[in-house]
Scaffold this active site. Structure first.
Site, PDB file in Angstrom:
ATOM      1  N   GLN A 195      -4.840  -1.473   9.688  1.00  0.00           N
ATOM      2  CA  GLN A 195      -4.648  -2.806   9.112  1.00  0.00           C
ATOM      3  C   GLN A 195      -5.173  -3.874  10.078  1.00  0.00           C
ATOM      4  O   GLN A 195      -4.805  -3.896  11.242  1.00  0.00           O
ATOM      5  CB  GLN A 195      -3.146  -3.026   8.819  1.00  0.00           C
ATOM      6  CG  GLN A 195      -2.848  -4.330   8.107  1.00  0.00           C
ATOM      7  CD  GLN A 195      -3.441  -4.389   6.701  1.00  0.00           C
ATOM      8  OE1 GLN A 195      -3.362  -3.444   5.937  1.00  0.00           O
ATOM      9  NE2 GLN A 195      -4.058  -5.520   6.366  1.00  0.00           N
ATOM     10  N   ASP A 230     -10.958   2.550   3.901  1.00  0.00           N
ATOM     11  CA  ASP A 230     -11.368   1.169   3.611  1.00  0.00           C
ATOM     12  C   ASP A 230     -12.875   1.011   3.428  1.00  0.00           C
ATOM     13  O   ASP A 230     -13.335  -0.052   3.018  1.00  0.00           O
ATOM     14  CB  ASP A 230     -10.932   0.258   4.771  1.00  0.00           C
ATOM     15  CG  ASP A 230      -9.639  -0.482   4.469  1.00  0.00           C
ATOM     16  OD1 ASP A 230      -9.338  -0.670   3.276  1.00  0.00           O
ATOM     17  OD2 ASP A 230      -8.956  -0.880   5.425  1.00  0.00           O
ATOM     18  N   LYS A 248       0.836  -1.209   0.000  1.00  0.00           N
ATOM     19  CA  LYS A 248       0.000   0.000   0.000  1.00  0.00           C
ATOM     20  C   LYS A 248       0.866   1.252   0.000  1.00  0.00           C
ATOM     21  O   LYS A 248       0.612   2.201  -0.749  1.00  0.00           O
ATOM     22  CB  LYS A 248      -0.939  -0.026   1.230  1.00  0.00           C
ATOM     23  CG  LYS A 248      -1.998  -1.135   1.124  1.00  0.00           C
ATOM     24  CD  LYS A 248      -2.756  -1.385   2.416  1.00  0.00           C
ATOM     25  CE  LYS A 248      -3.678  -2.598   2.229  1.00  0.00           C
ATOM     26  NZ  LYS A 248      -4.459  -2.943   3.419  1.00  0.00           N
TER      27      LYS A 248
END
Ligand code: NAP
Length: 294
Positions: free
Chosen positions: A92, A115, A48
């Site tokens: 995460q 997200d 990422k």
């Protein structure tokens, strides 16, 4: 039989983002919070951050110790929520056991939710209103559009009902006017349900579970599974013995590769299908959030 190539779709998505980034008065900013040292998470986060660098997105990696408390993590999120140069925040998963993951996800400001997992944004998704969308399902829809797979009036069957993949992709397919069936571990006659699908999406996490008898001739099959297998016999059954012998493991999907190739009209390989799209859609969400903030 057509291979649906995720790397081509990713390249097109990223190429479309570059001019949008150049038009902004400052670079978009993404903060990634990685707690502890989960090896798989470290690999994902590296990917990422690298993608941000290649596109000209400012990124920041925050790496609290494994032992951090929920309260301390909430304080980090709170500070990121306040910083004007940070447009997107990603925590995460999975988080260590002592952390209340739900509280942490809900602490991210919905307008910085890179997200798309915050309940407010889940609500926007269900209501068909704009907002950041979960990356893997959004990537699947981009892939289907790129390859002009017809969805309206078609029967889509999704295996899996997770908050990350199964449920959101089912809602997105519904918004594309597909008729959607969602299957899960308690579904009776799974193969029979799946054989009714014009579009079959497998998001299960079970290597090679979807075999030829699940697939109607001519169906389009999207394999979301990313399973690292350490069983040589299974690798052999899935036609991946060579890879296994070379690396000591094989990365396989939820769909039996040889059997899907015999029956489907198109499918996404693993690796190289859905996988490359998740980070691309994270970049797309971050750019969109920055455009809104600026
Ligand atoms: P998950 O949270 O474990 O959910 C799996 C789903 O599959 C559950 O809804 C479960 O049903 C269902 N299931 C399990 N066994 C089944 C069976 N025998 N028959 C029918 N349904 C069954 O997994 P996930 O996070 O959605 O991920 C699924 C797969 O996608 C994994 O391989 C993961 O690595 C991969 N993935 C890939 C990407 C990417 O490519 N970038 C991103 C995310 C996930 P119940 O609800 O009844 O338990």
């Amino acid at each position: 039989m057509q291979i649906l190539d995720g790397t081509a779709v990713r390249a097109e998505i990223l190429a479309g983002l570059k001019p949008r980034i150049h038009q902004l008065s400052r670079p978009p900013g993404l903060a990634v919070v990685l707690v502890g040292h989960n090896p798989a998470s470290e690999i994902y986060v590296r990917g990422k951050i690298k993608a941000c660098g290649e596109l000209g997105i400012y990124s920041e990696k925050i790496t609290p110790a494994e032992s951090i408390s929920t309260g301390e993590l909430l304080a980090i999120i709170d500070e990121l929520n306040r910083r004007p140069e940070i447009d997107g925040i990603l925590v995460q998963m999975p988080l260590p056991r002592q952390i209340d993951s739900r509280r942490v996800l809900e602490a991210v400001a919905p307008e910085k939710d890179a997200d798309g997992f915050h309940p407010v944004n889940v609500g926007h998704l269900v209501a068909g209103r704009p907002g950041p969308r979960p990356c893997t399902p959004a990537g699947i829809i981009e892939m289907l559009k790129y390859y002009h797979v017809p969805l309206e009036g078609r029967h889509a069957v999704v295996i899996g009902r997770s908050d990350i993949v199964g449920k959101p992709v089912a809602i997105m397919l519904l918004q594309e006017n597909a008729t959607v069936t969602i299957c899960h571990s308690k579904t009776s006659n799974l193969a029979e349900e799946c054989r009714r699908a014009d579009l079959l999406v497998a998001a299960i996490g079970k290597p090679g579970l979807v075999t030829g008898d699940f697939i109607a001739p001519g169906a389009v099959v999207i394999d979301v599974g990313q399973n690292r297998i350490a069983d040589r016999a299974l690798a052999e059954r899935l036609g991946r013995r060579e890879e296994f012998d070379r690396k000591g493991f094989a990365l396989v999907g939820d769909v039996h590769p040889a059997e899907v190739a015999r029956t489907a009209s198109a499918y996404t390989p693993v690796p190289g299908g859905v996988g490359p799209l998740t980070i691309a859609m994270l970049m797309a969400n971050t750019v969109r959030l920055a455009e809104r903030h600026i």
